[in-house]
Design a protein around this motif. Structure first.
Motif, PDB file in Angstrom:
ATOM      1  N   ARG A  72       0.816  -1.223   0.000  1.00 28.29           N
ATOM      2  CA  ARG A  72       0.000   0.000   0.000  1.00 28.29           C
ATOM      3  C   ARG A  72       0.850   1.273   0.000  1.00 28.29           C
ATOM      4  O   ARG A  72       0.520   2.264   0.641  1.00 28.29           O
ATOM      5  CB  ARG A  72      -0.942   0.038   1.200  1.00 28.29           C
ATOM      6  N   GLY A  73       1.971   1.251  -0.703  1.00 29.58           N
ATOM      7  CA  GLY A  73       2.811   2.432  -0.767  1.00 29.58           C
ATOM      8  C   GLY A  73       2.693   3.139  -2.107  1.00 29.58           C
ATOM      9  O   GLY A  73       1.885   2.769  -2.965  1.00 29.58           O
ATOM     10  N   ALA A  74       3.494   4.180  -2.281  1.00 27.87           N
ATOM     11  CA  ALA A  74       3.582   4.902  -3.553  1.00 27.87           C
ATOM     12  C   ALA A  74       5.046   4.969  -3.946  1.00 27.87           C
ATOM     13  O   ALA A  74       5.872   5.463  -3.167  1.00 27.87           O
ATOM     14  CB  ALA A  74       2.998   6.301  -3.421  1.00 27.87           C
ATOM     15  N   LEU A  75       5.357   4.451  -5.122  1.00 27.90           N
ATOM     16  CA  LEU A  75       6.740   4.450  -5.587  1.00 27.90           C
ATOM     17  C   LEU A  75       7.035   5.771  -6.279  1.00 27.90           C
ATOM     18  O   LEU A  75       6.332   6.164  -7.208  1.00 27.90           O
ATOM     19  CB  LEU A  75       6.972   3.288  -6.558  1.00 27.90           C
ATOM     20  N   ILE A  76       8.066   6.461  -5.820  1.00 31.11           N
ATOM     21  CA  ILE A  76       8.478   7.695  -6.493  1.00 31.11           C
ATOM     22  C   ILE A  76       9.376   7.340  -7.669  1.00 31.11           C
ATOM     23  O   ILE A  76       9.176   7.815  -8.779  1.00 31.11           O
ATOM     24  CB  ILE A  76       9.221   8.622  -5.514  1.00 31.11           C
ATOM     25  N   TYR A  77      10.368   6.504  -7.447  1.00 33.87           N
ATOM     26  CA  TYR A  77      11.140   5.984  -8.566  1.00 33.87           C
ATOM     27  C   TYR A  77      11.814   4.678  -8.174  1.00 33.87           C
ATOM     28  O   TYR A  77      12.054   4.408  -7.003  1.00 33.87           O
ATOM     29  CB  TYR A  77      12.171   6.996  -9.101  1.00 33.87           C
ATOM     30  N   SER A  78      12.093   3.900  -9.182  1.00 36.77           N
ATOM     31  CA  SER A  78      12.875   2.685  -9.023  1.00 36.77           C
ATOM     32  C   SER A  78      13.730   2.573 -10.257  1.00 36.77           C
ATOM     33  O   SER A  78      13.284   2.109 -11.299  1.00 36.77           O
ATOM     34  CB  SER A  78      11.954   1.466  -8.878  1.00 36.77           C
ATOM     35  N   GLY A  79      14.948   3.048 -10.151  1.00 37.20           N
ATOM     36  CA  GLY A  79      15.854   3.070 -11.288  1.00 37.20           C
ATOM     37  C   GLY A  79      16.993   2.106 -11.074  1.00 37.20           C
ATOM     38  O   GLY A  79      18.047   2.505 -10.601  1.00 37.20           O
ATOM     39  N   GLY A  80      16.792   0.845 -11.369  1.00 40.14           N
ATOM     40  CA  GLY A  80      17.843  -0.136 -11.160  1.00 40.14           C
ATOM     41  C   GLY A  80      18.026  -0.430  -9.698  1.00 40.14           C
ATOM     42  O   GLY A  80      17.151  -0.989  -9.054  1.00 40.14           O
ATOM     43  N   ASP A  81      19.185  -0.016  -9.159  1.00 38.45           N
ATOM     44  CA  ASP A  81      19.461  -0.336  -7.754  1.00 38.45           C
ATOM     45  C   ASP A  81      19.034   0.786  -6.823  1.00 38.45           C
ATOM     46  O   ASP A  81      19.315   0.720  -5.629  1.00 38.45           O
ATOM     47  CB  ASP A  81      20.957  -0.621  -7.559  1.00 38.45           C
ATOM     48  N   ASP A  82      18.371   1.816  -7.323  1.00 42.99           N
ATOM     49  CA  ASP A  82      17.876   2.918  -6.487  1.00 42.99           C
ATOM     50  C   ASP A  82      16.365   2.836  -6.358  1.00 42.99           C
ATOM     51  O   ASP A  82      15.666   2.682  -7.356  1.00 42.99           O
ATOM     52  CB  ASP A  82      18.229   4.284  -7.104  1.00 42.99           C
ATOM     53  N   VAL A  83      15.881   2.977  -5.132  1.00 36.50           N
ATOM     54  CA  VAL A  83      14.442   2.975  -4.899  1.00 36.50           C
ATOM     55  C   VAL A  83      14.109   4.108  -3.937  1.00 36.50           C
ATOM     56  O   VAL A  83      14.813   4.304  -2.934  1.00 36.50           O
ATOM     57  CB  VAL A  83      13.960   1.633  -4.289  1.00 36.50           C
ATOM     58  N   LEU A  84      13.052   4.844  -4.237  1.00 31.23           N
ATOM     59  CA  LEU A  84      12.513   5.849  -3.312  1.00 31.23           C
ATOM     60  C   LEU A  84      11.006   5.645  -3.256  1.00 31.23           C
ATOM     61  O   LEU A  84      10.337   5.632  -4.292  1.00 31.23           O
ATOM     62  CB  LEU A  84      12.835   7.266  -3.791  1.00 31.23           C
ATOM     63  N   ALA A  85      10.489   5.467  -2.046  1.00 28.96           N
ATOM     64  CA  ALA A  85       9.065   5.159  -1.920  1.00 28.96           C
ATOM     65  C   ALA A  85       8.514   5.771  -0.640  1.00 28.96           C
ATOM     66  O   ALA A  85       9.248   6.063   0.301  1.00 28.96           O
ATOM     67  CB  ALA A  85       8.856   3.639  -1.906  1.00 28.96           C
ATOM     68  N   ILE A  86       7.193   5.961  -0.641  1.00 33.41           N
ATOM     69  CA  ILE A  86       6.470   6.432   0.541  1.00 33.41           C
ATOM     70  C   ILE A  86       5.551   5.304   0.986  1.00 33.41           C
ATOM     71  O   ILE A  86       4.896   4.662   0.147  1.00 33.41           O
ATOM     72  CB  ILE A  86       5.648   7.687   0.214  1.00 33.41           C
ATOM     73  N   LEU A  87       5.510   5.065   2.303  1.00 34.93           N
ATOM     74  CA  LEU A  87       4.768   3.900   2.798  1.00 34.93           C
ATOM     75  C   LEU A  87       4.016   4.230   4.079  1.00 34.93           C
ATOM     76  O   LEU A  87       4.448   5.089   4.865  1.00 34.93           O
ATOM     77  CB  LEU A  87       5.749   2.752   3.091  1.00 34.93           C
ATOM     78  N   PRO A  88       2.916   3.502   4.340  1.00 29.72           N
ATOM     79  CA  PRO A  88       2.334   3.567   5.686  1.00 29.72           C
ATOM     80  C   PRO A  88       3.342   2.982   6.675  1.00 29.72           C
ATOM     81  O   PRO A  88       4.021   1.991   6.361  1.00 29.72           O
ATOM     82  CB  PRO A  88       1.096   2.670   5.573  1.00 29.72           C
ATOM     83  N   VAL A  89       3.440   3.546   7.850  1.00 35.73           N
ATOM     84  CA  VAL A  89       4.458   3.095   8.806  1.00 35.73           C
ATOM     85  C   VAL A  89       4.378   1.595   9.095  1.00 35.73           C
ATOM     86  O   VAL A  89       5.418   0.920   9.118  1.00 35.73           O
ATOM     87  CB  VAL A  89       4.354   3.916  10.115  1.00 35.73           C
ATOM     88  N   PRO A  90       3.187   1.015   9.294  1.00 31.68           N
ATOM     89  CA  PRO A  90       3.156  -0.419   9.623  1.00 31.68           C
ATOM     90  C   PRO A  90       3.719  -1.314   8.517  1.00 31.68           C
ATOM     91  O   PRO A  90       4.074  -2.459   8.775  1.00 31.68           O
ATOM     92  CB  PRO A  90       1.653  -0.702   9.834  1.00 31.68           C
ATOM     93  N   GLN A  91       3.794  -0.813   7.282  1.00 29.57           N
ATOM     94  CA  GLN A  91       4.244  -1.634   6.154  1.00 29.57           C
ATOM     95  C   GLN A  91       5.734  -1.471   5.855  1.00 29.57           C
ATOM     96  O   GLN A  91       6.300  -2.236   5.074  1.00 29.57           O
ATOM     97  CB  GLN A  91       3.465  -1.225   4.889  1.00 29.57           C
ATOM     98  N   ALA A  92       6.380  -0.489   6.454  1.00 33.18           N
ATOM     99  CA  ALA A  92       7.698  -0.067   5.972  1.00 33.18           C
ATOM    100  C   ALA A  92       8.771  -1.150   6.084  1.00 33.18           C
ATOM    101  O   ALA A  92       9.501  -1.413   5.120  1.00 33.18           O
ATOM    102  CB  ALA A  92       8.139   1.192   6.718  1.00 33.18           C
TER     103      ALA A  92
END
Length: 594
Positions: free
Chosen positions: A381-401
């Motif tokens: 239940r998160g939102a992916l900002i980017y996933s470029g190969g070995d880089d990931v930036l995402a926003i998540l609900p705290v219980p899921q992180a």
């Protein structure tokens, strides 16, 4: 003439993406860089170059421009890295190919991106600023290229990487030629003058659509980030933060949630049209679930409420939101930002001695990027900002992180196992999670996650979590993935629900504050014995369940320094587990958490 290995890099990257006040700034900044890189990839392929990194060939649908979060087939576009490696055609001049690629990327940026936003936002932009707009747009893009004969692939790759790194050490400092006089600089980074009209002269509908407040000023680049995409495409941070809670509220207060949604629709509360699991439980701005935000939401979105409620945000909230909160309790007002980065990727690439092997590696990174989106958005239940190969930036609900981070590192390990890189040289994944209040600035939340990533990188193949509470309490915890930190936190949560009271944990934390730092003591054994004794006494205290250090997963090493560090890490770990439990929907927590 032999073939040449050509390396093209585009920027700016991290700093540009991080300059954000809203989710749409963050997402579009990342999307924009990927599209500029896609334009470079198209240009290289069009000139007959063989793309190695990313491994895309002529006719590949991933070379097609994409302005939306997903393509017409419902699949997200592949994120294109800002470093492209290609083999030029036999006999071709690499300098000519590099210049043509630069010209095509510049043209795409100037006319395909910037001009469209300027036309769309004419009612927001000050008149007679053609030269200011042009200068800001023309000086944004950083394009660097280097090439070397490809006879020895490994040596050529080393040379072009060194050349590009060396060029990046040289910065171009050019004074602004066109200024606007006494107008504010951009609210995002303060680097350029605003291009916006004065607040009372802005098109009100456009300002509302793009959530540009009266006190906000944007330069050309900031406006392009804000207005580059369709506002309905973005899921606000607060909707991600409460996604688990909203799903829970849907279950136990279905009637109240339906009535609230209908009331929100009637007053025109901002909608979320993106079809993601985090947005499905409540398709409107979830800020409305926090009573202290009711007046601000009405003002920012120019809502009039309902006539029978006198347009009063407080009355509207009490009528439609409060019934949901009575059933489901208020949501936990914190959100998790996750940053992941591969460890020792350069060392792994050095083991690949042919273009074909590097293409295999690139394809596995692309597959992991796709899986990362599925892990973040569909499973957690998160939102992916980017996933470029070995880089990931995402926003998540705290219980899921933490569970999401664990799934990402497993997926990355599976992808790396298929690259052909020897087992001992395969990259691992370090993950940082920053947990902060949902009303903190986007830049502050990103900084928190970056700090956590740096903490994880101290050990590599590790997870680090920083919890920054509004009460001033900041906790940092790091653990190797080899120690299975996700399972350890679950065990700590079970202990807190049973024999381990949080009062004992805070008592041990107070002991640590009273005792001197390791650098300030003589008599290591005595201080270690004192600390260990206090910890054991606190855990064994009668009336709340007697425990031993071993039973709570706490080792007490023989030296005072190590013992102190172990106890501090344990305190931070257990209090992190407590925060994760408090964040679960319906969990009991003290009012001061707000």
């Amino acid at each position: 003439m032999t073939r040449s290995l050509l390396l093209v890099t585009l920027g700016p990257v991290q700093g540009f993406i991080a300059q954000a006040r809203r989710t749409r700034d963050l997402w579009y900044g990342s999307h924009l860089l990927s599209e500029l890189s896609r334009a470079a990839a198209r240009a290289l392929v069009a000139q007959g170059a063989q793309l190695i990194f990313p491994a895309l060939a002529a006719g590949d649908p991933e070379l097609t421009r994409c302005d939306e979060p997903v393509r017409a087939n419902g699949r997200p576009p592949q994120a294109i890295p800002n470093k492209l490696l290609a083999l030029t055609p036999d006999g071709a001049d690499p300098a000519v190919i590099a210049r043509a690629t630069r010209d095509e990327v510049t043209r795409f940026w100037r006319t395909g991106i910037a001009a469209r936003v300027r036309q769309r936002c004419a009612g927001l932009i000050s008149p007679n600023i053609d030269d200011v707009w042009r200068e800001q747009v023309e000086t944004f893009l950083e394009f660097t290229a280097a090439w070397a004969p490809a006879d020895n692939f490994v040596e050529a790759r080393r040379k072009v990487a060194q050349a590009v790194d060396g060029r990046k050490l040289l910065r171009d400092f050019t004074a602004w030629e066109w200024q606007r006089g006494a107008v504010p600089n951009s609210s995002l980074d303060g680097a350029r003058k605003t291009v916006l009209r004065l607040p009372d002269a802005r098109d009100k509908a456009l300002a509302t659509t793009y959530r540009i407040g009266d006190g906000e000023n944007l330069d050309a680049i900031g406006l392009i980030k804000r207005a580059g995409g369709d506002p309905d495409q973005f899921v606000p941070v607060v909707n991600v933060a409460v996604a688990d809670w909203a799903a829970y509220a849907r279950e136990i207060a279905a009637k109240e949630m339906e009535e609230l949604a209908e009331a929100a629709r009637e007053i025109g509360l901002s909608r979320v049209s993106r079809d993601l699991p985090c947005a499905r439980p409540f398709r409107f701005d979830a800020s409305i679930f926090f009573p202290d935000r009711w007046p601000a939401v009405f003002k920012e979105q120019d809502l009039n409420g309902e006539q029978d409620l006198n347009g009063d945000p407080q009355e509207w909230g009490e009528t439609w939101v409060r019934p949901v909160l009575r059933r489901a309790k208020e949501p936990f007002p914190y959100v998790a930002f996750l940053v992941a980065d591969g460890d020792r990727v350069g060392r792994a690439l050095d083991t690949l001695d042919s273009p074909e092997k590097l293409q295999t590696f690139s394809k596995q990174l692309a597959e992991f990027a796709g899986e990362a989106r599925d892990i973040v958005e569909q499973r957690h239940r998160g939102a992916l900002i980017y996933s470029g190969g070995d880089d990931v930036l995402a926003i998540l609900p705290v219980p899921q992180a933490v569970a999401c981070a664990d799934a990402l590192r497993r997926g990355f390990a599976d992808a790396m196992a298929k690259t052909g890189v020897p087992a001992g040289d395969r990259p691992t994944l370090s993950v940082g999670i920053g947990i902060g209040h949902v009303m903190e600035g986007m830049g502050d939340l990103l900084d928190l996650a970056r700090d956590a990533e740096r903490e994880a990188k101290k050990e590599r193949n590790a997870l680090a979590v920083i919890v920054d509470r509004r009460s001033g309490d900041r906790r940092v915890w790091r653990a190797s993935w080899n120690s299975d930190p996700a399972s350890r936190l679950r065990e700590d949560a079970e202990l807190l629900a049973g024999p381990l009271s949080s009062r004992k944990v805070y008592e041990i934390a107070a002991v640590l504050r009273r005792l001197p730092l390791a650098e300030a003591v003589d008599g290591d054994a005595e201080w270690r014995a004192l600390l260990a004794g206090e910890v054991k006494r606190a855990l064994a205290r009668a009336g709340e369940g007697s425990l031993t250090p071993a039973e709570v997963g706490l080792d007490l090493p023989k030296s005072y320094r190590e013992c102190r560090e172990a106890v501090e890490q344990w305190v931070n770990r257990v209090l992190l587990a407590r925060v994760l439990e408090m964040a679960k929907p319906g969990a009991s927590r003290a009012q001061e958490e707000r």
